[in-house]
Write an enzyme that holds these catalytic residues in place. Structure first.
Site, mmCIF file in Angstrom:
data_model
loop_
_atom_site.group_PDB
_atom_site.id
_atom_site.type_symbol
_atom_site.label_atom_id
_atom_site.label_comp_id
_atom_site.label_asym_id
_atom_site.label_seq_id
_atom_site.Cartn_x
_atom_site.Cartn_y
_atom_site.Cartn_z
ATOM 1 N N SER A 98 0.945 -1.252 0.102
ATOM 2 C CA SER A 98 0.064 0.043 0.127
ATOM 3 C C SER A 98 0.813 1.026 0.011
ATOM 4 O O SER A 98 1.753 1.577 -1.019
ATOM 5 C CB SER A 98 -0.906 -0.016 1.167
ATOM 6 O OG SER A 98 -2.035 0.820 1.085
ATOM 7 N N ASP A 222 -9.592 -5.599 -4.575
ATOM 8 C CA ASP A 222 -9.102 -4.387 -3.644
ATOM 9 C C ASP A 222 -10.123 -3.204 -3.770
ATOM 10 O O ASP A 222 -9.997 -2.514 -4.854
ATOM 11 C CB ASP A 222 -7.906 -3.975 -4.133
ATOM 12 C CG ASP A 222 -7.057 -3.426 -2.956
ATOM 13 O OD1 ASP A 222 -7.619 -2.670 -2.237
ATOM 14 O OD2 ASP A 222 -5.696 -3.702 -2.817
ATOM 15 N N HIS A 250 -7.523 -6.029 -0.140
ATOM 16 C CA HIS A 250 -6.314 -5.326 0.029
ATOM 17 C C HIS A 250 -5.459 -6.044 0.939
ATOM 18 O O HIS A 250 -4.135 -6.024 1.067
ATOM 19 C CB HIS A 250 -6.552 -3.821 0.622
ATOM 20 C CG HIS A 250 -5.510 -2.762 0.672
ATOM 21 N ND1 HIS A 250 -5.001 -2.550 -0.419
ATOM 22 C CD2 HIS A 250 -4.960 -2.031 1.694
ATOM 23 C CE1 HIS A 250 -3.758 -1.493 -0.235
ATOM 24 N NE2 HIS A 250 -4.037 -1.298 1.099
#
Length: 270
Positions: A98, A222, A250
């Site tokens: 991320s 995601d 995610h």
């Protein structure tokens, strides 16, 4: 083994070094709003395969110091450089999830990939976490602004809501509580400041500066960093490989952890 590395005279970064005698080193950079423990299910298994796994807590998160300011990508990439130099790391794999992926990309561009032999991006927030006039992917800026506002009003509620969209697969209540606690270990101001960097910064010019083999792992479900971002990364980074995760959101490092660990290990061994 846990210890601290000074990245500024008054700022220390926490480092967790698992299996320091391992043959191949992986330096993990976690995502927002957690800390290095996000990679627990990698640290459980990869050292058994001979890997040295190093997790750092981004400044403001986990066990690291929590200064009031300086949460931009440049500063965070410089923090990584300080850790690399302090530990004398060479020929290692830099891995980021991320916003950790965004920081890894900025490190590659800003520091010419110093010491890095391979790059691994997991659901990376790149080249832009938010939509822009000429970039229709990512989250609307208004949604990120709302997260920032909620951080200042009711951070536990914000974290709980974020956890609800983080995973595609169902999680147990104890696991959700564990994930929730990771976010609480950060400071409120650093949580908001890093979300601001996520909203406002971009990495469009950084992608072309990456010159090492790159692995891109991304869940197709995601909701935080849409899969379309992975496609853009794959097109923008030379010598990159994209592996979709069909049953993940995610949190692919947990949702499909066996596949995740296998893909990462195979990539490093090539």
């Amino acid at each position: 083994m846990g210890y601290y590395v000074y990245v500024e005279p008054k700022v220390k970064i926490y480092v967790e070094d698992v299996n320091p005698e391992g043959n191949n080193t992986i330096l993990f950079i976690h995502g927002w709003p957690a800390n290095h423990n996000l990679f627990e299910y990698q640290f459980n298994q990869l050292p058994r395969m001979g890997y040295r796994c190093i997790g750092i807590d981004i400044r403001g998160f986990g066990n690291s110091d929590k200064p009031w300011s300086e949460y931009d990508y440049d500063r965070l990439a410089d923090d990584v450089r300080c850790v690399v130099e302090s530990l004398k790391l060479q020929d290692f794999t830099l891995a980021g999830h991320s916003v950790g992926g965004a920081i890894a990309i900025r490190y590659m561009a800003r520091h010419s990939g110093y010491g890095v032999s391979k790059l691994a991006l997991f659901a990376a927030a790149a080249p832009s976490f938010t939509k822009r006039p000429n970039f229709p992917y990512g989250l609307p800026k208004e949604e990120v602004t709302k997260l920032i506002q909620e951080t200042y009003i009711d951070r536990p509620k914000m974290l709980q809501g974020f956890g609800d969209i983080f995973f595609f697969q169902n999680t147990t209540s104890p696991f959700s509580d564990w994930f929730f606690q990771l976010g609480l270990q950060a400071a409120g101001w650093s949580t908001a400041a890093l979300a601001t960097s996520l909203r406002d910064e971009s990495l469009f010019s950084d992608l072309s500066k990456i010159c090492v083999p790159t692995l891109i792992l991304h869940g197709i479900h995601d909701k935080v960093c849409p899969f379309s971002l992975a496609i853009v990364q794959n097109k923008g980074i030379k010598n990159s490989k994209l592996v979709p995760f069909k049953y993940s959101g995610h949190g692919l490092f947990w949702e499909e952890r066996d596949k995740f660990n296998m893909e990462l290990a195979q990539f490093i061994e090539k």
